[in-house]
Design a protein around this motif. Structure first.
Motif, PDB file in Angstrom:
ATOM      1  N   VAL A  87     -45.529 -46.560  18.833  1.00 46.55           N
ATOM      2  CA  VAL A  87     -44.998 -45.989  17.852  1.00 46.55           C
ATOM      3  C   VAL A  87     -44.027 -46.926  17.366  1.00 46.55           C
ATOM      4  CG1 VAL A  87     -43.481 -44.439  16.450  1.00 46.55           C
ATOM      5  CG2 VAL A  87     -45.096 -43.597  18.454  1.00 46.55           C
ATOM      6  N   ILE A  88     -44.027 -47.331  16.048  1.00 44.18           N
ATOM      7  CA  ILE A  88     -43.160 -48.458  15.353  1.00 44.18           C
ATOM      8  C   ILE A  88     -42.425 -47.532  14.268  1.00 44.18           C
ATOM      9  CG2 ILE A  88     -42.925 -50.437  14.093  1.00 44.18           C
ATOM     10  CD1 ILE A  88     -45.350 -51.459  15.156  1.00 44.18           C
ATOM     11  N   HIS A  89     -41.107 -47.594  14.212  1.00 45.05           N
ATOM     12  CA  HIS A  89     -40.412 -46.833  13.385  1.00 45.05           C
ATOM     13  C   HIS A  89     -39.299 -47.756  12.805  1.00 45.05           C
ATOM     14  CE1 HIS A  89     -36.675 -44.183  12.414  1.00 45.05           C
ATOM     15  NE2 HIS A  89     -37.795 -43.839  11.676  1.00 45.05           N
ATOM     16  N   PHE A  90     -39.762 -48.150  11.396  1.00 46.49           N
ATOM     17  CA  PHE A  90     -38.806 -49.027  10.482  1.00 46.49           C
ATOM     18  C   PHE A  90     -37.706 -48.238   9.995  1.00 46.49           C
ATOM     19  CE2 PHE A  90     -42.598 -51.375  10.489  1.00 46.49           C
ATOM     20  CZ  PHE A  90     -42.178 -52.830  10.337  1.00 46.49           C
ATOM     21  N   TRP A  91     -36.609 -48.757  10.143  1.00 47.26           N
ATOM     22  CA  TRP A  91     -35.185 -47.958   9.627  1.00 47.26           C
ATOM     23  C   TRP A  91     -34.315 -48.703   9.300  1.00 47.26           C
ATOM     24  CZ3 TRP A  91     -30.641 -48.111  12.255  1.00 47.26           C
ATOM     25  CH2 TRP A  91     -30.643 -48.848  13.415  1.00 47.26           C
ATOM     26  N   ALA A  92     -33.191 -48.329   8.640  1.00 47.13           N
ATOM     27  CA  ALA A  92     -31.953 -48.818   8.387  1.00 47.13           C
ATOM     28  C   ALA A  92     -30.659 -47.833   8.396  1.00 47.13           C
ATOM     29  CB  ALA A  92     -31.908 -49.681   6.818  1.00 47.13           C
ATOM     30  N   SER A  93     -29.470 -48.382   8.788  1.00 42.15           N
ATOM     31  CA  SER A  93     -28.441 -47.116   8.692  1.00 42.15           C
ATOM     32  C   SER A  93     -28.115 -46.552   7.358  1.00 42.15           C
ATOM     33  CB  SER A  93     -27.462 -47.909   9.367  1.00 42.15           C
ATOM     34  OG  SER A  93     -26.601 -48.719   8.302  1.00 42.15           O
ATOM     35  N   TRP A  94     -28.326 -47.229   6.466  1.00 42.18           N
ATOM     36  CA  TRP A  94     -27.886 -46.763   4.980  1.00 42.18           C
ATOM     37  C   TRP A  94     -29.053 -46.021   4.362  1.00 42.18           C
ATOM     38  CZ3 TRP A  94     -31.983 -48.170   2.129  1.00 42.18           C
ATOM     39  CH2 TRP A  94     -32.577 -49.239   2.338  1.00 42.18           C
ATOM     40  N   CYS A  95     -30.190 -45.613   5.168  1.00 43.05           N
ATOM     41  CA  CYS A  95     -31.178 -44.987   4.634  1.00 43.05           C
ATOM     42  C   CYS A  95     -30.980 -43.061   4.939  1.00 43.05           C
ATOM     43  CB  CYS A  95     -32.554 -45.611   5.240  1.00 43.05           C
ATOM     44  SG  CYS A  95     -33.778 -44.265   5.069  1.00 43.05           S
ATOM     45  N   GLU A  96     -30.687 -42.610   4.119  1.00 46.76           N
ATOM     46  CA  GLU A  96     -30.375 -41.103   4.448  1.00 46.76           C
ATOM     47  C   GLU A  96     -31.465 -40.490   4.901  1.00 46.76           C
ATOM     48  OE1 GLU A  96     -28.493 -38.793   1.214  1.00 46.76           O
ATOM     49  OE2 GLU A  96     -27.430 -40.300   0.777  1.00 46.76           O
ATOM     50  N   ALA A  97     -32.695 -40.730   4.492  1.00 43.75           N
ATOM     51  CA  ALA A  97     -34.149 -39.966   5.149  1.00 43.75           C
ATOM     52  C   ALA A  97     -34.322 -40.479   6.595  1.00 43.75           C
ATOM     53  CB  ALA A  97     -35.263 -40.399   4.346  1.00 43.75           C
ATOM     54  N   CYS A  98     -33.690 -41.787   6.880  1.00 44.41           N
ATOM     55  CA  CYS A  98     -33.895 -42.261   8.340  1.00 44.41           C
ATOM     56  C   CYS A  98     -33.067 -41.605   9.140  1.00 44.41           C
ATOM     57  CB  CYS A  98     -33.428 -43.827   8.303  1.00 44.41           C
ATOM     58  SG  CYS A  98     -34.368 -44.895   7.479  1.00 44.41           S
ATOM     59  N   GLU A 133     -24.968 -50.718  14.790  1.00 45.04           N
ATOM     60  CA  GLU A 133     -24.520 -50.315  15.947  1.00 45.04           C
ATOM     61  C   GLU A 133     -24.077 -48.815  16.101  1.00 45.04           C
ATOM     62  OE1 GLU A 133     -24.867 -51.590  18.874  1.00 45.04           O
ATOM     63  OE2 GLU A 133     -25.740 -53.581  18.130  1.00 45.04           O
ATOM     64  N   LYS A 134     -23.290 -48.386  15.169  1.00 46.10           N
ATOM     65  CA  LYS A 134     -22.773 -47.055  15.032  1.00 46.10           C
ATOM     66  C   LYS A 134     -24.041 -46.195  14.756  1.00 46.10           C
ATOM     67  CE  LYS A 134     -19.339 -44.262  12.306  1.00 46.10           C
ATOM     68  NZ  LYS A 134     -20.267 -43.082  12.728  1.00 46.10           N
ATOM     69  N   PHE A 135     -25.236 -46.435  14.175  1.00 42.69           N
ATOM     70  CA  PHE A 135     -26.221 -45.630  13.831  1.00 42.69           C
ATOM     71  C   PHE A 135     -26.989 -45.505  15.257  1.00 42.69           C
ATOM     72  CE2 PHE A 135     -30.664 -44.669  12.686  1.00 42.69           C
ATOM     73  CZ  PHE A 135     -30.525 -43.888  11.836  1.00 42.69           C
ATOM     74  N   ILE A 136     -27.210 -46.629  15.870  1.00 46.77           N
ATOM     75  CA  ILE A 136     -27.954 -46.710  17.127  1.00 46.77           C
ATOM     76  C   ILE A 136     -26.879 -45.613  18.131  1.00 46.77           C
ATOM     77  CG2 ILE A 136     -28.595 -47.951  19.392  1.00 46.77           C
ATOM     78  CD1 ILE A 136     -29.005 -50.067  17.308  1.00 46.77           C
TER      79      ILE A 136
END
Length: 196
Positions: A87-98, A133-136
């Motif tokens: 499973v590959i999950h593309f994301w970013a911390s600023w993305c609300e849906a993520c 880092e905060k998101f993780i």
């Protein structure tokens, strides 16, 4: 004597070539054999395959190959045969849906980590490292997080939205791709992948 000097100079030049090429690459990072980009028609094949719940055939879509560095400093490669599906999950911390989707991805990782590999791919070009880092930490992500610093993987996978998930089988075929789906449907898709 002239032949010996000529031979010595020739050997010196030849021994310099590996040094020159390693310096001209400018990186100690592993070089990957990149796969071809997914195109629109290939994405259609993936959706058709997912809807039919079938197994890929010889003309179906191989996952583009790449190698990225993770937040833990290790390098991970995607593409080709592997021991477990992926499973590959593309994301970013600023993305609300993520932020909405990642707790479900974490739950599925905890449930299926012995049968399926999970990689989070952070689209790092649009990211602040401290936010990532905060998101993780906030989401307690323990699977590898790969840094797509130059959007290389995003370009290969024709990424148009975040979050985006790709499901890849053990033979390196892309079985499905989607953006933000119902948690029960996500659970079903990953469960089916784990059962292969």
């Amino acid at each position: 004597m002239k032949q010996m000097i000529g031979l010595f100079i020739g050997l010196a030049i030849l021994s310099f070539f590996p040094f020159y090429f390693s310096m001209s690459n400018g990186s100690a990072e592993p070089v990957s054999g990149d796969g071809q980009r997914l195109d629109f028609h290939k994405l259609e094949n993936i959706i058709r395959l997912a809807e039919s719940k079938g197994k890929p055939g010889p003309d179906d879509v191989k996952a583009p190959a790449f190698t990225l560095k993770a937040t833990n400093g290790a390098y991970y490669s995607i593409g080709g045969k592997r021991e477990k599906p992926l499973v590959i999950h593309f994301w970013a911390s600023w993305c609300e849906a993520c932020s909405v989707e990642v707790p479900m991805i974490r739950k599925l990782y905890e449930q299926y980590k012995n049968q399926v590999d999970f990689f989070g791919i952070n689209v790092f070009t649009e990211e602040k490292p401290e936010n990532m880092e905060k998101f993780i930490q906030d989401n307690r992500l323990s699977y590898p997080i790969l840094l797509d610093e130059h959007k290389h993987a995003a370009d290969l996978y024709q990424l148009h939205a975040l979050p985006t998930v790709f499901l890849i089988d053990k033979n390196g075929f892309v079985l499905d791709t989607f953006h933000m789906i119902d948690p029960l449907e996500l659970q079903e898709k990953v469960g089916r992948l784990a059962g292969q």
